[in-house]
Enzyme design. Structure first.
Site, mmCIF file in Angstrom:
data_model
loop_
_atom_site.group_PDB
_atom_site.id
_atom_site.type_symbol
_atom_site.label_atom_id
_atom_site.label_comp_id
_atom_site.label_asym_id
_atom_site.label_seq_id
_atom_site.Cartn_x
_atom_site.Cartn_y
_atom_site.Cartn_z
ATOM 1 N N ASP A 8 1.034 -1.214 0.086
ATOM 2 C CA ASP A 8 -0.086 0.120 -0.143
ATOM 3 C C ASP A 8 0.749 1.361 0.052
ATOM 4 O O ASP A 8 2.022 1.307 0.472
ATOM 5 C CB ASP A 8 -1.006 0.137 1.257
ATOM 6 C CG ASP A 8 -2.124 0.996 0.987
ATOM 7 O OD1 ASP A 8 -2.347 1.459 0.092
ATOM 8 O OD2 ASP A 8 -3.041 1.068 1.862
ATOM 9 N N HIS A 26 2.806 3.788 -9.050
ATOM 10 C CA HIS A 26 2.764 2.323 -9.382
ATOM 11 C C HIS A 26 3.902 1.695 -9.813
ATOM 12 O O HIS A 26 4.364 0.705 -9.909
ATOM 13 C CB HIS A 26 1.323 2.075 -10.099
ATOM 14 C CG HIS A 26 0.048 2.461 -9.255
ATOM 15 N ND1 HIS A 26 -0.216 1.982 -7.923
ATOM 16 C CD2 HIS A 26 -0.750 3.310 -9.500
ATOM 17 C CE1 HIS A 26 -1.338 2.462 -7.570
ATOM 18 N NE2 HIS A 26 -1.789 2.922 -8.318
ATOM 19 N N LEU A 46 12.617 -19.789 -4.761
ATOM 20 C CA LEU A 46 11.076 -18.929 -4.162
ATOM 21 C C LEU A 46 10.033 -19.122 -4.868
ATOM 22 O O LEU A 46 9.869 -18.994 -6.052
ATOM 23 C CB LEU A 46 11.758 -17.523 -3.986
ATOM 24 C CG LEU A 46 10.664 -16.639 -3.313
ATOM 25 C CD1 LEU A 46 11.279 -16.120 -1.888
ATOM 26 C CD2 LEU A 46 10.525 -15.415 -3.959
#
Ligand code: FPP
Length: 231
Positions: free
Chosen positions: A15, A32, A126
């Protein structure tokens, strides 16, 4: 390799991209973009400390209600960032999977996400789960619909029956949920899976969340005593 007290899976609510940008007089879309560029650093920092699964909340089912130009921007940013970052993520041994509803996504976004999943499916270092067009309640409803289709007998229904029909069926529940930018809510993210997750909120905005914040979050986690309802 730092100590992480058995922490395998970190899920992150990224956020604050908008606030980061407006505080600098930049456009939200620049925020963004900056947030997207931050992803690889954070993945590396967690991976170096033994974390095996990272889940990122990239676009929620509620994010469709943002202004049209912001939604369009997030969609095209997703496609462009995949094309820019996929090779490197792949070469680092990262396996990418998608959590959420694919069928209602714009064709080019769906194709780009599927390309990530296909190319990286054998990687082992991962697992990066991208929650995109994801909603926790919708995920549970989808699982229940599936169970009804399978004519499950109500008396036999178990928690495992539901868990094994969620998008996350192949991954462990998150040990820690991190939310950046100071808010204290889950916002429909992994609401079933986070029943016993440790929650960590930091005021740092997502584009500024770096290695030292990763270390801080892991240190805080190592101080928690996880009791899973026991004494
Ligand atoms: C929150 O910032 C961030 C989002 C809603 C989108 C996160 C998306 C990305 C980082 C890009 C796409 C990611 C991938 C993995 C392809 P906000 O806009 O809610 O910030 P604000 O609360 O300060 O306005």
């Amino acid at each position: 390799m730092g100590k992480n007290k058995g922490l395998r899976h970190v899920a992150i609510i990224m956020d604050g991209n908008g606030r980061w940008a407006t505080s600098k007089g930049l456009t939200r879309s620049t925020g963004h973009e900056k947030g997207t560029l931050n992803i690889q650093n954070v993945l590396r920092a967690f991976s170096d400390r033994g974390v095996l699964f990272v889940t990122l909340y990239a676009f929620s089912t509620e994010n469709w209600n943002r202004p049209r130009n912001e939604v369009d921007n997030l969609m095209s940013l997703t496609v462009s960032s995949i094309s820019e970052q996929l090779e490197e993520l792949h070469s680092e041994g990262i396996k990418i999977t998608h959590l959420g509803e694919k069928s209602s996504l714009p064709e080019e976004v769906r194709v780009a996400i599927e390309e990530c999943e296909t190319l990286t499916s054998s990687n082992k270092k991962l697992v990066l789960n991208i929650a995109f067009n994801y909603g926790g309640r919708k995920e549970i409803v989808t699982a229940v619909k599936q169970l009804i289709r399978e004519h499950i007998c109500p008396e036999d229904l178990t928690e495992e029956d539901i868990s094994s029909r969620l998008y996350t069926k192949e991954i462990p529940d998150p040990d820690m949920i991190i939310r950046t930018a100071g808010e204290m809510r889950l916002s429909n993210f992994l609401i079933w899976q986070s029943a016993y997750s440790e929650y960590y909120s930091t005021k740092t905005l997502w584009p500024d969340f770096g290695e030292s914040d990763v270390v801080e979050a892991l240190e805080e986690y190592s101080k928690r005593t996880r009791k899973f309802g026991e004494l």
